[in-house]
Scaffold this active site. Structure first.
Site, PDB file in Angstrom:
ATOM      1  CD  GLU A  37     -29.548 -42.051 -13.856  1.00 32.13           C
ATOM      2  OE1 GLU A  37     -30.404 -41.240 -14.548  1.00 32.13           O
ATOM      3  OE2 GLU A  37     -30.063 -43.122 -13.764  1.00 32.13           O
TER       4      GLU A  37
ATOM      5  CB  THR B 196     -34.270 -42.318 -12.048  1.00 25.90           C
ATOM      6  OG1 THR B 196     -34.312 -43.559 -11.217  1.00 25.90           O
ATOM      7  CG2 THR B 196     -32.730 -42.107 -11.905  1.00 25.90           C
TER       8      THR B 196
ATOM      9  CD1 TRP C 234     -29.730 -55.035 -32.656  1.00 26.99           C
ATOM     10  CD2 TRP C 234     -28.773 -53.237 -31.721  1.00 26.99           C
ATOM     11  NE1 TRP C 234     -28.985 -55.497 -31.524  1.00 26.99           N
ATOM     12  CE2 TRP C 234     -28.441 -54.420 -31.046  1.00 26.99           C
ATOM     13  CE3 TRP C 234     -28.514 -52.004 -31.320  1.00 26.99           C
ATOM     14  CZ2 TRP C 234     -27.671 -54.322 -29.846  1.00 26.99           C
ATOM     15  CZ3 TRP C 234     -27.741 -51.856 -30.404  1.00 26.99           C
ATOM     16  CH2 TRP C 234     -27.186 -52.839 -29.312  1.00 26.99           C
TER      17      TRP C 234
HETATM   18  P1  AMP Z   1     -34.418 -39.153 -17.193  1.00 23.29           P
HETATM   19  O1  AMP Z   1     -33.388 -39.416 -16.101  1.00 23.29           O
HETATM   20  O2  AMP Z   1     -36.004 -39.467 -16.683  1.00 23.29           O
HETATM   21  O3  AMP Z   1     -34.730 -37.652 -17.628  1.00 23.29           O
HETATM   22  O4  AMP Z   1     -34.614 -39.828 -18.243  1.00 23.29           O
HETATM   23  C1  AMP Z   1     -33.241 -40.201 -19.159  1.00 23.29           C
HETATM   24  C2  AMP Z   1     -33.523 -40.617 -20.315  1.00 23.29           C
HETATM   25  O5  AMP Z   1     -34.474 -39.859 -21.331  1.00 23.29           O
HETATM   26  C3  AMP Z   1     -32.128 -40.920 -21.310  1.00 23.29           C
HETATM   27  O6  AMP Z   1     -31.494 -42.155 -20.740  1.00 23.29           O
HETATM   28  C4  AMP Z   1     -32.745 -41.121 -22.706  1.00 23.29           C
HETATM   29  O7  AMP Z   1     -33.326 -42.409 -22.822  1.00 23.29           O
HETATM   30  C5  AMP Z   1     -34.035 -40.391 -22.641  1.00 23.29           C
HETATM   31  N1  AMP Z   1     -33.386 -39.096 -23.352  1.00 23.29           N
HETATM   32  C6  AMP Z   1     -33.492 -37.944 -22.924  1.00 23.29           C
HETATM   33  N2  AMP Z   1     -33.303 -36.843 -23.790  1.00 23.29           N
HETATM   34  C7  AMP Z   1     -33.416 -37.474 -25.061  1.00 23.29           C
HETATM   35  C8  AMP Z   1     -33.329 -37.078 -26.227  1.00 23.29           C
HETATM   36  N3  AMP Z   1     -33.261 -35.750 -26.520  1.00 23.29           N
HETATM   37  N4  AMP Z   1     -33.643 -37.691 -27.280  1.00 23.29           N
HETATM   38  C9  AMP Z   1     -33.696 -39.259 -26.947  1.00 23.29           C
HETATM   39  N5  AMP Z   1     -33.993 -39.701 -25.666  1.00 23.29           N
HETATM   40  C10 AMP Z   1     -33.672 -38.814 -24.775  1.00 23.29           C
END
Ligand code: AMP
Length: 536
Positions: free
Chosen positions: A316, A173, A430
């Protein structure tokens, strides 16, 4: 006495076998960093993957060993995925945009044995080689090293067999705080995830599709597309360069129907389209994810007649958690209502389950209003981070807490309202930083915006909005406030808007809010004189 079904372990090499056997001639096109284009096919990828598997065995890579890549999207990278996995290894895709410290940590933590890398990343290799303690072999993905290495093999190789629950891939990550964490995908989870992805409700892929995945192969398993594409037997178009001129030209020359990437990719594409009057002519479906797709972006793509699949997921979750597709009553909705729906993050495919819980861990109703922590479980959702002494990262009932804040609508549509750590907590209520940002980028002249909570003596936190203007724009704070007032509650309006040259991003293109909060946390305490807006 009883009948039954066959033993057939769901292993990744079966995907490439299928693509080779059933769609062997379907092309894989690569546009390289030096401006050249090469063409191979699923049969070519399968052949080279077998040769690479032989070559890796000669380098003494053993079952379960990690084979790392530091590379952009191209056919040799695809060969590396199938070759390393096919010989029983674990492909570990490293994100070259990470900081040196993270690159060192990740490769050492993963105990990578071999590193396959693009020539453009030679400086990273030269710089960090002495600090990478486990890597024994470095192979550059160029004609000389990579192609010569596999040319020495005959390709007469049978994939390693084994249980479907064995690991096949490792992704870290991006980690905005602390060390990155490894997510270990298994053969079974990858195959089931890929089977789901090709369905009409997800990416809608078949052999007639021509896909240009802009999402890098080093980000969240490239959203599973290298696996799903083999099941579909589609034509793949890869670009090692993320330049809108190159991407748009490739899309038109190769008649690309499907694409997928983070929102920033489309921002760059729009700028190119505005400047040249060109556009991708054959695109039918665009999947956007990784962060929230702004309304204006969704609307523009939809006006071009493109179906937008807004997807949510994380490393994840392999990564697909939810994805939007037209519901039964789609044609009855007017255009604005259709756009509204696509702005939300879609629904779960079969396999994963979602729920939202409040601060007391009480499950919230799917009423479109109650927001809380989003939790997920399913066959392609993490159970424990790689080599993590802390143990499992799920609760008793296998729910994984995503760190996102969301609302579930009665129809099952999920809407992300924020990251739990990015929510602005003002007077006990919030404020969604994401909604503020999305509203702000809908204002003419705003290129990018970040909303963060800054300390406030009375309200605990109040929103501060940082804005990057579009080139040549003279948009003012008042213009933006007026625009925002039409889109968000009055007490959500930022107390202050600051114009900045640029905003910091993580290695995967997300706003780096931690850095912004550090820089501006006490901004209001230091400068505020006027009382904040009443909370109504
Ligand atoms: P990663 O593991 O680097 O892909 O990051 C995952 C995180 O990206 C998620 O937990 C969200 O916070 C954010 N994320 C992914 N897709 C979206 C989406 N379509 N809208 C808003 N946040 C997103």
């Amino acid at each position: 006495m009883f009948g039954g079904m066959q033993d057939y372990e769901l292993r990744v090499p079966r995907l490439i076998d299928h693509a080779e056997r059933e769609h062997g001639g379907r092309e894989i096109v690569s546009y390289w960093a030096d401006g050249t284009t090469t063409r191979t096919s699923w049969a070519g990828i399968a052949r080279d993957a077998r040769k690479l598997a032989q070559a890796l065995e000669k380098l003494r890579v053993k079952r379960g060993d990690r084979v790392a890549t530091l590379a952009m999207n191209h056919s040799r990278h695809l060969v590396a995925w199938y070759g390393a996995i096919g010989m029983g290894g674990v492909i570990h895709t490293i994100n070259p945009r990470l900081f040196d410290e993270q690159l060192v940590y990740i490769a050492n933590h993963a105990e990578d044995k071999v590193l396959l890398y693009d020539k453009v990343f030679q400086p990273i290799v030269d710089r960090l080689r002495t600090q990478w303690t486990s890597i024994e072999h470095y192979v550059c993905f160029d004609d000389r090293q990579f192609e010569e290495m596999i040319a020495r093999e005959d390709g007469n190789y049978a994939w390693v067999e084994g249980p479907e629950r064995e690991p096949c891939m490792l992704c870290y990550t991006s980690g905005t705080t602390g060390n990155p964490k490894g997510v270990l995908y298994e053969h079974r989870s990858s195959v089931i995830h890929a089977l789901t992805e090709i369905s009409p409700a997800c990416f809608d892929l078949s052999t007639s599709s021509v896909a240009l995945p802009i999402v890098p192969m080093f980000h969240a398993a490239a959203w599973g597309l290298p696996f799903a594409s083999a099941i579909a037997g589609l034509k793949l178009v890869y670009s090692a360069v993320n330049d809108p001129t190159v991407l748009c030209t490739l899309m038109n020359e190769e008649k690309v129907t499907h694409s997928a990437g983070v929102p920033t990719v489309w921002l760059a594409m729009f700028q190119y389209m505005d400047a040249t009057g060109k556009k991708p002519e054959h695109l039918k479906i665009v999947t956007i994810g990784g962060s929230a797709a702004p309304r204006a972006m969704i609307e523009r793509l939809m006006r071009m007649g493109i179906r937008v699949g807004h997807a949510w997921g994380m490393t994840e979750t392999s990564p697909i958690g939810t994805i939007g597709s037209p519901p039964a009553h789609w044609d009855e909705l007017d255009f604005d209502a259709q756009v509204d729906l696509v702005c939300k993050q879609g629904r779960v495919p079969f396999g994963v389950e979602l729920r939202v819980v409040n601060d007391d861990d009480e499950v919230q109703p799917r009423d479109g209003v109650s927001s809380g922590r989003l939790q997920i479980r399913g066959p392609w959702v993490i159970k424990r981070y790689f080599q993590d002494a802390a143990g499992d990262c799920i609760d008793r009932d296998a729910w994984f807490d995503t760190g996102d804040v969301a609302v579930l609508h009665p129809c099952g549509t999920m809407q992300i309202t924020d990251r739990s750590k990015d929510v602005i907590k003002s007077g006990g209520e919030w404020i969604s930083s994401v909604e503020l940002e999305n509203a702000a980028v809908g204002c003419a002249g705003v290129a990018e915006a970040a909303a963060i909570g800054v300390r406030h003596p009375k309200w605990d936190e109040r929103p501060l909005l940082l804005v990057v203007r579009k080139e040549g724009s003279e948009v003012t704070a008042d213009d933006i406030q007026t625009h925002l007032a039409n889109h968000v509650a009055k007490w959500w309006l930022p107390d202050e808007i600051l114009f900045v040259e640029s905003l910091p991003h993580t290695a995967t293109g997300k706003l780096l809010k931690t850095a912004l909060r550090e820089q501006y946390r006490d901004h209001q305490l230091a400068t505020a004189t006027a009382p904040p807006l009443a909370q109504a």
